[in-house]
Every structure is written in structure tokens, then in C-alpha cells.
Scaffold this motif. Structure first.
Motif, short mmCIF file in Angstrom:
data_model
loop_
_atom_site.label_atom_id
_atom_site.label_comp_id
_atom_site.label_asym_id
_atom_site.label_seq_id
_atom_site.Cartn_x
_atom_site.Cartn_y
_atom_site.Cartn_z
N ASP A 1 0.87 -1.06 -0.09
CA ASP A 1 -0.33 0.31 0.22
C ASP A 1 0.75 1.04 -0.33
O ASP A 1 0.62 2.11 -0.35
CB ASP A 1 -0.85 0.20 1.33
N GLN A 2 1.68 1.48 0.02
CA GLN A 2 3.19 2.21 0.10
C GLN A 2 3.99 2.02 -1.07
O GLN A 2 5.33 1.82 -1.32
CB GLN A 2 3.87 2.06 1.74
N PRO A 3 3.68 2.22 -2.03
CA PRO A 3 4.94 1.92 -3.49
C PRO A 3 5.27 3.00 -3.88
O PRO A 3 6.84 2.66 -3.77
CB PRO A 3 3.84 2.21 -4.41
N TRP A 4 5.54 4.14 -3.38
CA TRP A 4 6.41 5.05 -3.66
C TRP A 4 7.71 5.24 -2.45
O TRP A 4 8.26 5.47 -2.65
CB TRP A 4 5.73 6.69 -3.36
N THR A 5 7.46 4.31 -1.18
CA THR A 5 7.93 4.57 -0.04
C THR A 5 9.22 2.61 -0.69
O THR A 5 10.41 3.73 -1.10
CB THR A 5 7.64 4.01 1.47
N LEU A 6 8.34 2.15 -1.14
CA LEU A 6 9.27 1.06 -1.62
C LEU A 6 9.64 2.27 -3.07
O LEU A 6 11.25 1.26 -3.36
CB LEU A 6 8.16 -0.18 -2.23
N PHE A 7 9.25 2.62 -3.79
CA PHE A 7 10.36 3.03 -4.82
C PHE A 7 11.43 4.00 -4.55
O PHE A 7 12.55 3.98 -4.56
CB PHE A 7 9.65 4.06 -5.58
N ALA A 8 11.37 4.13 -3.44
CA ALA A 8 11.96 5.02 -2.46
C ALA A 8 13.44 4.69 -2.15
O ALA A 8 14.64 4.88 -1.75
CB ALA A 8 11.26 6.33 -2.06
N VAL A 9 12.78 3.91 -0.98
CA VAL A 9 13.40 2.29 -0.75
C VAL A 9 14.46 1.87 -1.46
O VAL A 9 16.11 1.55 -1.46
CB VAL A 9 13.25 1.51 0.03
N GLY A 10 14.01 1.75 -3.02
CA GLY A 10 14.85 1.21 -4.29
C GLY A 10 15.98 2.14 -5.08
O GLY A 10 16.75 1.55 -5.25
N VAL A 11 15.77 3.02 -4.66
CA VAL A 11 16.58 4.59 -5.71
C VAL A 11 17.84 4.40 -5.21
O VAL A 11 18.71 4.77 -5.12
CB VAL A 11 15.44 5.63 -6.31
N LEU A 12 17.27 4.54 -3.25
CA LEU A 12 18.36 5.24 -2.43
C LEU A 12 19.22 3.79 -2.38
O LEU A 12 20.51 4.17 -2.25
CB LEU A 12 17.59 5.18 -1.19
N LEU A 13 18.99 2.18 -2.49
CA LEU A 13 19.88 1.85 -2.33
C LEU A 13 20.34 1.87 -3.36
O LEU A 13 21.96 0.99 -3.74
CB LEU A 13 19.18 -0.18 -2.02
#
Length: 353
Positions: A114-126
Motif C-alpha cells: 500500500d506504500q509503493p512510493w516508499t518502496l520505490f524510494a527505498v529501491g532508488v536509495l539502495l
């Protein structure tokens, strides 16, 4: 091929390096009622993100940061790669969530989707961290490659120097021996013929030993015997030789044709200048991982210096420096009625050679 795959230990360390990040995500996204779900979802997911992060290596190779290519030129490409990786990260999270749901493990990770943008941000950061890691890895590999090239170049130069110095020896032997034969032809032709035969045997052996990088001390002693047999024809009883070589020294390895120039120097510049002749003494012993060699001969300290370029001693010293660097030494002592040349070099076994 990715350099991490060339070493299993490096690959394991790389994957383990992502586990603390996974623990941080578990703490950040988990709560009291769902720690198990958070751990089951984020710990493996972080490892998958780590595998995805390996692709940053190829992007970093395609857009290197050097003095010619500054970071601002690579930044747009890296930003696009990180955004793309962020999108893939969300997709990987969806797939992993569906797999966990299908396993009936009583975990429900869909709440994190339900928090796709958070997962997206985590992916970009990693992926950004992976980019930084791979730039550092590439810089380290390049530094290591440069260091290896310098070392290889140094070894090639040293080997070329050794070959050049070895090439000087045979002409040096031949020049001095032919002078001796020339002197004998008018005085005693029979002895001159004997000396020619001995010289042929001697040169055959020098050619065989000269092709090797290292030879046993015992082989070098055999060569000295052949050389002294040649000089015996010329000097007769005026030339005496004494050896005091410890048995354990005879198995040591040393550069070929190393001692002959020293004995030749002792005969030419020592014994030849004494009307009554004299003695050449050779001693060697192995102690504390080093081989100590001493060549000493009778001489006349007051005799005028003979015309010579000093090739023998200089050649030996240069060959020691080329082979051993500062680990070996050559010292000359001219005090008293004995001319002494002492060598000290590291012991090398036949297996090491």
C-alpha cells in the motif's frame, strides 16, 4: 564478468552487507503485531535488491568518473538507472509478496504494497548506494591493476638487465682466455693446445649454465674447477686453490656464473702480479637463512693498478642488485696482503627456484 563473481568469499560478503539494511527496514516498517511478517518480507527482499544493485557495476563502467569525465557527466545516466531500478524494486516487492502469500506461512505482506512510493524510494536509495560502492570497487581494481602493471614492468626490466649482464660474461671469459692462449703459443705450443681443449669444455659448460636463472652452488664449483684448470696451464705451480665450502651450502641456488668473475679477478689482478705466485681461497657457509661467500687471494698492495675496466666485480655487483635488490651485498677489503671479496645473499632452495 562482474568482479564480485570471481571470488565466492567476496560475493558472500557483498550479500551479507545487505542484511543490516534489511534489519533497518524491518525495524522501520514493522510493528508489534507483525515483526515476523516484516522480517519475512524485507530481509529476503533486501538481498534481492542487492542482486539488482550489481547491475550498477556495468553502468559505472559505461560512465566512469575520471579527470576527463567528471561526475556531472555521469550523474544523469546514474539518476535514470536509479529511477529504473526503483521501478524494478516495486515490481520485485509485488512478486515476492505474492510468493509469500502462496506459501501459506501466516504472513501478510500485502500491507506494505500500500506504500509503493516508499518502496520505490527505498529501491532508488539502495541503488544509489550500490552505485557509490561500485565506483569505489572499480577505483580499487584499477589501482590494483596499475600496481600489478608497475610490478610486472619492474620485473621485465630487471630480467632484461640480468640477461644483458649475463651476455657480457662469455665475451669477457673468451677475451681473457684467448689472451692467455696467445701468450702461450710462442712459448709452449703444447700447453697452448691443452688450454684450447680445456677452454672448449669450459665454454660448453658456461653456455649450459648461462641459460638458467639459478644454478646449484655445486655446479658453480664445478665450473670454477674447469676455469682453474685452464689457468693452471698458464701459471703452473704458481697458482694454488683452496676451498672451504660447507656441505649444506652446495645445495643453495645462486645466479649462474656469479663466482667465476671473482676468481678470475683474483687470478688476473692478484696471482699474476706475484713472481712466486700465490693462493686463491674460497669459503662459503649457510647461516640464518643467508649464504656467505668469501673469495680471497694473495696480492701485492704496492703494485701499480693494472689496466682494466673492472668488469668482473662491477658485473657481479650489478647482477646481485638486479636479482636481490638490497637483500644482497658485495664488499671488498684491500687491507693487508689479502684481497678479499665477500658476498652475502638470501638462501634460495631448488624448490623455490
Amino acid at each position: 564478468m562482474h568482479p564480485i563473481f570471481t571470488n565466492g568469499k567476496q560475493l558472500a560478503l557483498y550479500i551479507l552487507g545487505y542484511l543490516p539494511i534489511g534489519a533497518v527496514l524491518v525495524i522501520g516498517f514493522g510493528h508489534a503485531d507483525a515483526w515476523g511478517t516484516a522480517a519475512a518480507f524485507f530481509m529476503p527482499l533486501t538481498v534481492l535488491y542487492g542482486v539488482l544493485g550489481m547491475t550498477a557495476y556495468y553502468v559505472c563502467r559505461a560512465f566512469p568518473i575520471t579527470q576527463q569525465y567528471r561526475i556531472w557527466r555521469a550523474l544523469p545516466a546514474q539518476a535514470m538507472a536509479a529511477i529504473t531500478a526503483g521501478g524494478f524494486s516495486v515490481g520485485i516487492a509485488w512478486v515476492w509478496s505474492a510468493m509469500l502469500e502462496s506459501l501459506n506461512l501466516d504472513v501478510h505482506p500485502k500491507m506494505y504494497l500500500d506504500q509503493p512510493w516508499t518502496l520505490f524510494a527505498v529501491g532508488v536509495l539502495l541503488f544509489g548506494l550500490a552505485i557509490a560502492f561500485h565506483y569505489a570497487l572499480i577505483a580499487s581494481l584499477e589501482a590494483q591493476r596499475s600496481e600489478n602493471q608497475i610490478l610486472e614492468s619492474s620485473l621485465l626490466v630487471r630480467e632484461a638487465e640480468l640477461k644483458a649482464l649475463r651476455a657480457q660474461l662469455n665475451p669477457h671469459f673468451l677475451f681473457n682466455s684467448l689472451n692467455s692462449i696467445s701468450a702461450l703459443t710462442s712459448i709452449d705450443p703444447s700447453r697452448a693446445r691443452d688450454m684450447c681443449v680445456l677452454l672448449g669444455d669450459f665454454l660448453r659448460m658456461t653456455l649450459g649454465l648461462g641459460e638458467k636463472t639459478l644454478v646449484r652452488f655445486s655446479e658453480e664449483l664445478e665450473l670454477l674447477e674447469k676455469y682453474l684448470a685452464i689457468e693452471k696451464v698458464r701459471f703452473g705451480d704458481r697458482l694454488k686453490m683452496q676451498e672451504n665450502v660447507h656441505e649444506d651450502s652446495k645445495t643453495c641456488m645462486l645466479p649462474p656464473l656469479l663466482l667465476q668473475p671473482l676468481v678470475e679477478n683474483a687470478v688476473k689482478h692478484g696471482i699474476a702480479g706475484l713472481s712466486e705466485g700465490g693462493q686463491v681461497r674460497l669459503s662459503a657457509e649457510r647461516q640464518n637463512g643467508r649464504l656467505a661467500i668469501l673469495v680471497e687471494n694473495s696480492w701485492d698492495p704496492e703494485a701499480p693498478p693494472r689496466r682494466s675496466g673492472g668488469m668482473g666485480l662491477k658485473n657481479v655487483q650489478q647482477r646481485l642488485e638486479a636479482r636481490y635488490g638490497k637483500e644482497a651485498s658485495l664488499r671488498v677489503n684491500t687491507e693487508g696482503e689479502l684481497f678479499q671479496v665477500s658476498l652475502s645473499l638470501p638462501v634460495e632452495s631448488e624448490e623455490k627456484a
